[in-house]
Design an enzyme around this catalytic site. Structure first.
Site, PDB file in Angstrom:
ATOM      1  N   ARG A  33     -37.392  -6.772  -5.819  1.00 56.39           N
ATOM      2  CA  ARG A  33     -36.183  -6.844  -6.659  1.00 56.39           C
ATOM      3  C   ARG A  33     -36.189  -8.091  -7.542  1.00 56.39           C
ATOM      4  O   ARG A  33     -35.164  -8.726  -7.766  1.00 56.39           O
ATOM      5  CB  ARG A  33     -34.910  -6.799  -5.794  1.00 56.39           C
ATOM      6  CG  ARG A  33     -34.798  -5.554  -4.942  1.00 56.39           C
ATOM      7  CD  ARG A  33     -34.741  -4.272  -5.783  1.00 56.39           C
ATOM      8  NE  ARG A  33     -34.830  -3.086  -4.916  1.00 56.39           N
ATOM      9  CZ  ARG A  33     -35.971  -2.437  -4.657  1.00 56.39           C
ATOM     10  NH1 ARG A  33     -37.113  -2.834  -5.200  1.00 56.39           N
ATOM     11  NH2 ARG A  33     -35.985  -1.382  -3.868  1.00 56.39           N
ATOM     12  N   SER A  63     -26.966  -0.549  -4.034  1.00 58.52           N
ATOM     13  CA  SER A  63     -27.336  -1.338  -2.851  1.00 58.52           C
ATOM     14  C   SER A  63     -26.829  -2.764  -3.011  1.00 58.52           C
ATOM     15  O   SER A  63     -27.198  -3.453  -3.963  1.00 58.52           O
ATOM     16  CB  SER A  63     -28.855  -1.352  -2.669  1.00 58.52           C
ATOM     17  OG  SER A  63     -29.332  -0.055  -2.406  1.00 58.52           O
ATOM     18  N   GLU A  98     -28.365  -8.340  -3.261  1.00 55.12           N
ATOM     19  CA  GLU A  98     -29.179  -7.753  -4.325  1.00 55.12           C
ATOM     20  C   GLU A  98     -28.354  -7.628  -5.597  1.00 55.12           C
ATOM     21  O   GLU A  98     -28.839  -7.864  -6.695  1.00 55.12           O
ATOM     22  CB  GLU A  98     -29.688  -6.374  -3.904  1.00 55.12           C
ATOM     23  CG  GLU A  98     -30.490  -5.659  -4.984  1.00 55.12           C
ATOM     24  CD  GLU A  98     -31.033  -4.323  -4.515  1.00 55.12           C
ATOM     25  OE1 GLU A  98     -31.017  -3.376  -5.310  1.00 55.12           O
ATOM     26  OE2 GLU A  98     -31.491  -4.227  -3.360  1.00 55.12           O
TER      27      GLU A  98
END
EC number: 1.3.1.98
Length: 301
Positions: A173, A223, A293
């Site tokens: 990420r 998420s 995230e």
């Protein structure tokens, strides 16, 4: 001449909206106003905009598709740039070139139409191509780093550069763009020839899994947490007894504890408070510290 008058003169022809509420553009349906919300139609308008902002010392940022972002209730100062009009996608052999504002899911469908394989993992990931590169988006064992050939960016100084996958220093990420301040303009994806029916079956399977497991019927930021090494964030949250845990109008999804959904006109503060509370409670229960995230942008109210 005021900054606004100068802006309207120098940036004539560019779609600029003043004091525009951002909740309408966010997947979470929260967020205050942008001082100036801008919709460039091409990279030349984007370059003009960045040059003007730099000359006038006005802060600027690209919001992408706002699918993995929470905008605070006080909004964002300066220019907020939405690149959804930069959305051309072309196919050349086994390569797909997509502008930053192209819809990621639609781009995977274009790959399917041309029987190109490698992009199936992204068939249900909401957001833009540019945002996907920025975050190195991934799912079901695939990620953008696996298929990116090259990326054209506008640097924070207004120069256009072409970067390789190596230049982007992809991680989980993460991409180097997060530190550089550059803006993704377009991306080339290197795919492989495949069988239309096989590709479609895999995309259908992944779409079904996503619909089965994720609360797609509610506004959310996707998420919320990164995957801790050796664990799953949703499982840790569930084991801490936090499914259905709610602050204000935002709650931890009963369907998938890794998601926080806006069920009753929640605010960005509700999201932030819930995220922080979940981090603390999971730490107490398992000793593991969850890492966000989702990006949180702007000013508190």
């Amino acid at each position: 001449m005021s900054v606004r008058e100068k802006m309207l003169e120098i940036l004539e022809g560019i779609d600029i909206r003043f004091k525009e509420p951002l909740h309408s553009y966010s997947y979470t349906k929260v967020g205050g106003e942008a001082d100036y919300l801008v919709f460039p139609r091409n990279r030349f308008e984007l370059a003009r905009l960045v040059k003007f902002a730099n000359q006038e010392n006005i802060p600027w940022m690209v919001l992408g598709n706002a699918s993995n972002i929470i905008v605070r209730d006080g909004g964002i100062r300066g220019f907020v740039i939405l690149c959804d009009k930069l959305n051309n996608v072309s196919v050349d052999g086994y390569t797909i070139e997509a502008e930053a504002g192209a819809n990621l899911i639609e781009t995977t469908r274009i790959a399917l139409r041309h029987s190109l394989t490698g992009f199936e993992f992204a068939c249900g990931i909401p957001g833009s191509v540019g945002g996907a590169v920025f975050m190195n988006a991934g799912a079901y064992g695939g990620e953008i780093a696996h298929i990116l050939q090259s990326c054209k960016v506008l640097t924070k100084d207004g120069e256009i550069e072409t970067l390789s996958a190596k230049d982007l220093a992809f991680g989980y990420r993460h991409s180097a763009i997060q530190e550089s301040g550059a803006v993704v303009l377009s991306v080339k994806f290197a795919l492989a020839p495949g069988t239309h029916q096989v590709i479609k079956q895999e995309m259908d399977r992944l779409t079904h899994l996503r619909e089965l497991k994720q609360p797609l019927e509610y506004p959310s930021c996707g998420s919320v947490f990164k995957r801790p090494v050796g664990h799953f964030a949703g499982q840790l949250i569930s084991e801490a007894g936090l499914k259905g845990y709610r602050i204000g109008g935002v709650e931890v999804s009963e369907k998938h504890a890794g998601f926080m959904i806006n069920v009753a006109d929640g605010t960005a503060k509700d999201y932030e408070d819930l995220i922080q509370s979940v981090i603390e409670k999971v730490k107490e229960h398992s000793g593991i510290t969850l890492e966000r995230e989702v990006r949180i942008l702007g000013e508190s109210k």
